[in-house]
Design a protein around this motif. Structure first.
Motif, PDB file in Angstrom:
ATOM      1  N   LEU A 145       0.823  -1.205   0.000  1.00 55.24           N
ATOM      2  CA  LEU A 145       0.000   0.000   0.000  1.00 55.24           C
ATOM      3  C   LEU A 145       0.860   1.259   0.000  1.00 55.24           C
ATOM      4  O   LEU A 145       1.910   1.302   0.645  1.00 55.24           O
ATOM      5  N   ASP A 146       0.384   2.269  -0.741  1.00 50.64           N
ATOM      6  CA  ASP A 146       1.004   3.602  -0.735  1.00 50.64           C
ATOM      7  C   ASP A 146       2.515   3.536  -0.966  1.00 50.64           C
ATOM      8  O   ASP A 146       3.312   4.030  -0.163  1.00 50.64           O
ATOM      9  N   ALA A 150       7.242   5.500   0.291  1.00 48.43           N
ATOM     10  CA  ALA A 150       8.418   4.750   0.754  1.00 48.43           C
ATOM     11  C   ALA A 150       9.640   5.649   0.777  1.00 48.43           C
ATOM     12  O   ALA A 150       9.734   6.635   0.033  1.00 48.43           O
ATOM     13  N   ASN A 151      10.606   5.309   1.652  1.00 54.53           N
ATOM     14  CA  ASN A 151      11.846   6.078   1.739  1.00 54.53           C
ATOM     15  C   ASN A 151      12.524   6.141   0.380  1.00 54.53           C
ATOM     16  O   ASN A 151      12.660   5.136  -0.313  1.00 54.53           O
ATOM     17  N   THR A 152      12.964   7.338   0.005  1.00 53.00           N
ATOM     18  CA  THR A 152      13.518   7.544  -1.332  1.00 53.00           C
ATOM     19  C   THR A 152      15.031   7.705  -1.312  1.00 53.00           C
ATOM     20  O   THR A 152      15.581   8.571  -1.975  1.00 53.00           O
ATOM     21  N   LEU A 153      15.717   6.911  -0.515  1.00 51.78           N
ATOM     22  CA  LEU A 153      17.171   6.892  -0.576  1.00 51.78           C
ATOM     23  C   LEU A 153      17.613   6.333  -1.919  1.00 51.78           C
ATOM     24  O   LEU A 153      16.991   5.425  -2.464  1.00 51.78           O
ATOM     25  N   THR A 154      18.687   6.888  -2.460  1.00 49.70           N
ATOM     26  CA  THR A 154      19.173   6.422  -3.755  1.00 49.70           C
ATOM     27  C   THR A 154      19.487   4.935  -3.719  1.00 49.70           C
ATOM     28  O   THR A 154      19.229   4.194  -4.658  1.00 49.70           O
ATOM     29  N   ILE A 206       9.811  -3.481   3.557  1.00 49.86           N
ATOM     30  CA  ILE A 206       9.898  -3.418   5.023  1.00 49.86           C
ATOM     31  C   ILE A 206       8.833  -2.453   5.495  1.00 49.86           C
ATOM     32  O   ILE A 206       8.877  -1.257   5.207  1.00 49.86           O
ATOM     33  N   GLY A 207       7.834  -2.980   6.211  1.00 50.78           N
ATOM     34  CA  GLY A 207       6.740  -2.147   6.683  1.00 50.78           C
ATOM     35  C   GLY A 207       5.853  -2.908   7.662  1.00 50.78           C
ATOM     36  O   GLY A 207       6.166  -4.025   8.086  1.00 50.78           O
ATOM     37  N   GLU A 208       4.737  -2.291   7.999  1.00 52.67           N
ATOM     38  CA  GLU A 208       3.792  -2.891   8.949  1.00 52.67           C
ATOM     39  C   GLU A 208       2.833  -3.808   8.209  1.00 52.67           C
ATOM     40  O   GLU A 208       2.246  -3.418   7.192  1.00 52.67           O
ATOM     41  N   TYR A 228       9.922   3.198   5.764  1.00 50.51           N
ATOM     42  CA  TYR A 228       9.084   2.317   4.953  1.00 50.51           C
ATOM     43  C   TYR A 228       9.878   2.083   3.672  1.00 50.51           C
ATOM     44  O   TYR A 228      10.023   2.975   2.845  1.00 50.51           O
ATOM     45  N   TYR A 229      10.433   0.878   3.529  1.00 51.03           N
ATOM     46  CA  TYR A 229      11.349   0.605   2.427  1.00 51.03           C
ATOM     47  C   TYR A 229      10.728  -0.324   1.395  1.00 51.03           C
ATOM     48  O   TYR A 229      10.112  -1.340   1.730  1.00 51.03           O
ATOM     49  N   ILE A 230      10.913   0.050   0.134  1.00 54.30           N
ATOM     50  CA  ILE A 230      10.604  -0.826  -0.998  1.00 54.30           C
ATOM     51  C   ILE A 230      11.851  -0.804  -1.863  1.00 54.30           C
ATOM     52  O   ILE A 230      12.159   0.211  -2.488  1.00 54.30           O
TER      53      ILE A 230
END
Length: 284
Positions: A145-146, A150-154, A206-208, A228-230
């Motif tokens: 979801l959504d 998600a975190n936008t680290l390179t 990585i999330g709930e 929140y990592y994808i």
């Protein structure tokens, strides 16, 4: 006493006030503190990621969720292939994806005050299209979801692929072109790009974990946690990268702190020397 001579001698001993005030040293210490705080935050995030439950098979989510506390969210790391029942077909590349980000940039030539024409890009626009999608590892599935939040680290951000790219030349009448040239602007065309998350991509999320209205598993951004990592990277690789960034911040913080301390001490000695000079002239 010859006051004119004394005034002349004092003017020769005049010291730049920027040397008396430890501006450089203070700035270095502030930078050191900021870097230390940033490194500590990143290290804290790495520790929190290290504590998440790593799920080897999606079918195990049911057992984990049943045993989880109702007070604290169950944060997990899951891996699987990107899938969707209604994928988007890209217009330019023909790829099928679950997220397509269409970007457009208008390219122009602008004449500067010297009469030289220079290329510029203006009016960038982006349209984000996302359909319901999930991860599938053969044993089960979990909706994501959504994804945009998600975190936008390179290194660990959403892995979008450049699907296609098209440049559409601008076609105008001669009157319109003459009007643009008189204004010092000429439109070349529009660059259209597609960035897509293709179906079949292997991802780590990585999330709930929760259950949606239908009772199916879903992964969302944790309410009480900042991450929140994808990513196409594994959990271990993400943690290693965060700790590496934290170490760089800490080393840089230490370096700026040492430099700042040296500069402040140097300024203190200069100030004491200046005060001694003042006292010696007052005695005269």
């Amino acid at each position: 006493m010859d006051w004119s001579k004394l005034k002349n001698d004092l003017s020769k001993l005049e010291i730049d006030w920027s040397w008396l005030i430890p501006v450089e040293g203070t700035v270095c210490c502030v930078v050191s503190a900021v870097l230390y705080a940033g490194g500590a935050l990143v290290e804290g995030e790495a520790k929190e990621l290290d504590s998440v439950v790593r799920v080897s098979k999606l079918k195990d989510l049911s057992q984990l969720l049943d045993a989880a506390s109702t007070v604290f969210p169950l944060v997990v790391a899951v891996t699987g292939l990107v899938s969707s029942d209604t994928p988007i077909e890209c217009e330019y590349s023909g790829l099928k994806g679950v997220i397509v980000d269409n970007k457009e940039e208008t390219h122009i030539l602008r004449r500067n005050f010297r009469g030289v024409w220079k290329k510029e890009s203006i009016l960038p626009s982006s349209v984000w299209n996302e359909v319901p999608w999930y991860l599938d590892d053969g044993t089960g599935r979990a909706s994501v979801l959504d994804a945009r939040s998600a975190n936008t680290l390179t290194y660990a951000g959403l892995p979008m692929t450049c699907g296609g790219e098209v440049f559409e030349r601008s076609i105008h009448s001669s009157i319109h072109e003459k009007f643009e040239l008189d204004k010092g602007v000429k439109t070349l065309g529009v660059q259209k790009m597609e960035h897509v998350l293709p179906v079949g991509t292997c991802l780590t999320v990585i999330g709930e974990v929760i259950k949606d209205e239908t009772g199916a598993f879903a992964i969302q951004k944790p309410y009480r946690l900042p991450f929140y990592y994808i990513s196409y990277r594994s959990v271990s690789e993400i943690i290693e990268n965060l700790r590496s960034n934290s170490s760089v911040c800490m080393y840089a913080s230490a370096a700026f702190g040492v430099i700042g301390g040296i500069l402040i001490v140097r300024h203190a000695f200069r100030y004491m020397e200046y005060k001694k000079m003042q006292k010696s002239f007052k005695k005269q």
